[in-house]
Design a protein around this motif. Structure first.
Motif, mmCIF file in Angstrom:
data_model
loop_
_atom_site.group_PDB
_atom_site.id
_atom_site.type_symbol
_atom_site.label_atom_id
_atom_site.label_comp_id
_atom_site.label_asym_id
_atom_site.label_seq_id
_atom_site.Cartn_x
_atom_site.Cartn_y
_atom_site.Cartn_z
ATOM 1 N N MET A 1 0.797 -1.254 0.030
ATOM 2 C CA MET A 1 -0.466 0.020 -0.278
ATOM 3 C C MET A 1 1.176 1.087 -0.027
ATOM 4 S SD MET A 1 -2.847 0.652 2.818
ATOM 5 C CE MET A 1 -2.168 1.694 3.662
ATOM 6 N N LEU A 2 1.078 1.569 -0.990
ATOM 7 C CA LEU A 2 1.435 3.057 -0.951
ATOM 8 C C LEU A 2 1.349 4.176 0.386
ATOM 9 C CD1 LEU A 2 3.024 5.419 -2.773
ATOM 10 C CD2 LEU A 2 0.904 6.226 -4.184
ATOM 11 N N SER A 3 1.927 4.920 0.932
ATOM 12 C CA SER A 3 1.341 5.755 1.990
ATOM 13 C C SER A 3 2.280 7.092 1.935
ATOM 14 C CB SER A 3 2.992 5.081 3.210
ATOM 15 O OG SER A 3 2.759 6.029 4.360
ATOM 16 N N ILE A 4 1.390 8.421 1.897
ATOM 17 C CA ILE A 4 1.465 9.393 1.963
ATOM 18 C C ILE A 4 1.769 10.038 2.775
ATOM 19 C CG2 ILE A 4 0.679 12.166 1.112
ATOM 20 C CD1 ILE A 4 0.593 9.488 -1.606
ATOM 21 N N ALA A 5 2.487 10.657 2.981
ATOM 22 C CA ALA A 5 2.758 11.270 4.698
ATOM 23 C C ALA A 5 1.862 12.317 4.710
ATOM 24 C CB ALA A 5 4.505 12.443 3.772
ATOM 25 N N MET A 6 1.544 12.132 5.912
ATOM 26 C CA MET A 6 0.373 13.948 6.001
ATOM 27 C C MET A 6 1.060 15.092 6.929
ATOM 28 S SD MET A 6 -2.725 11.644 8.665
ATOM 29 C CE MET A 6 -1.372 10.717 9.589
ATOM 30 N N PRO A 7 0.775 15.813 6.858
ATOM 31 C CA PRO A 7 1.322 17.226 6.950
ATOM 32 C C PRO A 7 1.392 17.271 8.551
ATOM 33 C CG PRO A 7 -0.905 17.904 5.796
ATOM 34 C CD PRO A 7 -1.180 16.150 5.534
ATOM 35 N N SER A 8 2.286 17.754 9.220
ATOM 36 C CA SER A 8 2.557 17.883 10.843
ATOM 37 C C SER A 8 2.606 19.485 11.253
ATOM 38 C CB SER A 8 3.765 16.666 10.871
ATOM 39 O OG SER A 8 4.672 17.553 10.274
ATOM 40 N N ASN A 9 2.469 19.158 12.672
ATOM 41 C CA ASN A 9 2.595 21.159 12.555
ATOM 42 C C ASN A 9 2.907 20.349 14.306
ATOM 43 O OD1 ASN A 9 0.500 20.887 14.982
ATOM 44 N ND2 ASN A 9 -1.203 21.466 13.462
ATOM 45 N N VAL A 10 4.061 21.397 15.785
ATOM 46 C CA VAL A 10 4.450 21.090 16.218
ATOM 47 C C VAL A 10 3.055 22.222 17.108
ATOM 48 C CG1 VAL A 10 5.809 22.257 17.489
ATOM 49 C CG2 VAL A 10 6.533 20.754 15.882
ATOM 50 N N GLU A 11 2.732 21.757 18.305
ATOM 51 C CA GLU A 11 1.348 22.182 18.984
ATOM 52 C C GLU A 11 2.175 22.551 20.500
ATOM 53 O OE1 GLU A 11 -2.506 20.161 19.218
ATOM 54 O OE2 GLU A 11 -1.383 20.513 17.339
ATOM 55 N N ILE A 12 1.872 23.610 21.060
ATOM 56 C CA ILE A 12 1.899 23.701 22.667
ATOM 57 C C ILE A 12 0.103 24.460 22.792
ATOM 58 C CG2 ILE A 12 2.867 25.034 24.614
ATOM 59 C CD1 ILE A 12 5.341 24.653 22.733
ATOM 60 N N LYS A 13 -0.505 24.016 24.010
ATOM 61 C CA LYS A 13 -1.660 24.339 24.368
ATOM 62 C C LYS A 13 -1.150 24.421 26.550
ATOM 63 C CE LYS A 13 -4.286 21.648 21.147
ATOM 64 N NZ LYS A 13 -5.757 20.800 21.701
ATOM 65 N N ALA A 14 -2.237 25.718 27.375
ATOM 66 C CA ALA A 14 -1.725 25.317 27.788
ATOM 67 C C ALA A 14 -3.147 26.465 28.651
ATOM 68 C CB ALA A 14 -0.865 26.523 28.088
ATOM 69 N N LYS A 15 -3.554 26.308 29.689
ATOM 70 C CA LYS A 15 -4.605 26.978 30.302
ATOM 71 C C LYS A 15 -4.552 28.348 30.552
ATOM 72 C CE LYS A 15 -8.442 26.593 33.749
ATOM 73 N NZ LYS A 15 -9.492 26.346 32.433
ATOM 74 N N VAL A 16 -5.704 29.268 30.225
ATOM 75 C CA VAL A 16 -5.250 30.941 29.858
ATOM 76 C C VAL A 16 -5.514 31.489 31.645
ATOM 77 C CG1 VAL A 16 -5.751 32.991 29.435
ATOM 78 C CG2 VAL A 16 -4.677 31.293 27.730
ATOM 79 N N SER A 17 -5.248 31.992 32.793
ATOM 80 C CA SER A 17 -5.453 32.529 33.764
ATOM 81 C C SER A 17 -6.177 33.906 33.860
ATOM 82 C CB SER A 17 -4.242 32.732 34.746
ATOM 83 O OG SER A 17 -3.770 32.941 34.172
ATOM 84 N N ASP A 18 -5.851 34.906 32.452
ATOM 85 C CA ASP A 18 -5.759 36.049 32.657
ATOM 86 C C ASP A 18 -6.172 36.582 30.914
ATOM 87 O OD1 ASP A 18 -6.659 39.373 32.162
ATOM 88 O OD2 ASP A 18 -5.073 39.338 33.235
ATOM 89 N N LEU A 19 -7.023 36.073 30.744
ATOM 90 C CA LEU A 19 -7.926 36.151 29.058
ATOM 91 C C LEU A 19 -7.432 37.489 28.691
ATOM 92 C CD1 LEU A 19 -9.445 34.498 26.758
ATOM 93 C CD2 LEU A 19 -11.826 36.040 27.486
ATOM 94 N N GLU A 20 -8.145 38.486 28.571
ATOM 95 C CA GLU A 20 -8.063 39.918 28.232
ATOM 96 C C GLU A 20 -6.521 40.221 27.986
ATOM 97 O OE1 GLU A 20 -9.590 39.541 31.406
ATOM 98 O OE2 GLU A 20 -11.356 39.905 29.865
ATOM 99 N N GLU A 21 -5.592 40.199 29.135
ATOM 100 C CA GLU A 21 -3.779 40.070 29.349
ATOM 101 C C GLU A 21 -3.875 39.168 28.284
ATOM 102 O OE1 GLU A 21 0.027 41.907 30.099
ATOM 103 O OE2 GLU A 21 -2.201 42.130 30.388
#
Length: 138
Positions: A1-21
């Motif tokens: 089966m031919l395998s096509i490389a999927m696109p990728s990204n690097v991500e970082i997630k975090a909770k935000v305590s001060d939305l407005e800032e």
């Protein structure tokens, strides 16, 4: 089966305590007020990776398959995306076929800073979060 490389990204997630800032700093760095995007994500049972339907609540959506480790810190995420013009119908079919794992409703404010997509998310029932996302392909 031919395998096509999927696109990728690097991500970082975090909770935000001060939305407005956080929003003020992101707006300053991006020199914009950001773009508001409403999203209703439905996650489906899947034998490998994750499968979600993102409904933009405007008649359009995306079916997204992605693989990402469940670890803290920066993560490499590989994904494939297919657009849809009928998210409710697709949700019904996938729900019947795979079963729903969970749902999240959020308002996302998107800022572009260089090559980085900065998301400021207000997630219904969970609070405020930020995500930094950088594509690893051209």
């Amino acid at each position: 089966m031919l395998s096509i490389a999927m696109p990728s990204n690097v991500e970082i997630k975090a909770k935000v305590s001060d939305l407005e800032e956080f929003a003020r700093k992101a707006a300053q760095l991006s020199q914009s007020q950001g773009t508001i995007i409403r999203q209703h994500d439905t996650f489906f049972n899947c034998s490998q990776g994750r499968l979600k339907l993102r409904d933009f609540m405007n008649g359009s959506g995306q079916l997204i398959f992605y693989e990402r480790p469940d670890t803290d810190g920066p993560k490499l995420s590989r994904y494939s995306i297919s657009p849809t013009s009928d998210p409710p119908s697709l949700k019904a079919v996938l729900s019947d076929a795979l079963g729903v794992k969970g749902e999240i409703r959020k308002e996302r404010r998107l800022f572009l800073i260089g090559q980085t997509r900065v998301h400021l998310d207000t997630v219904e029932g969970l609070g405020h979060f930020m995500e930094l996302e950088v594509s690893t392909h051209s």
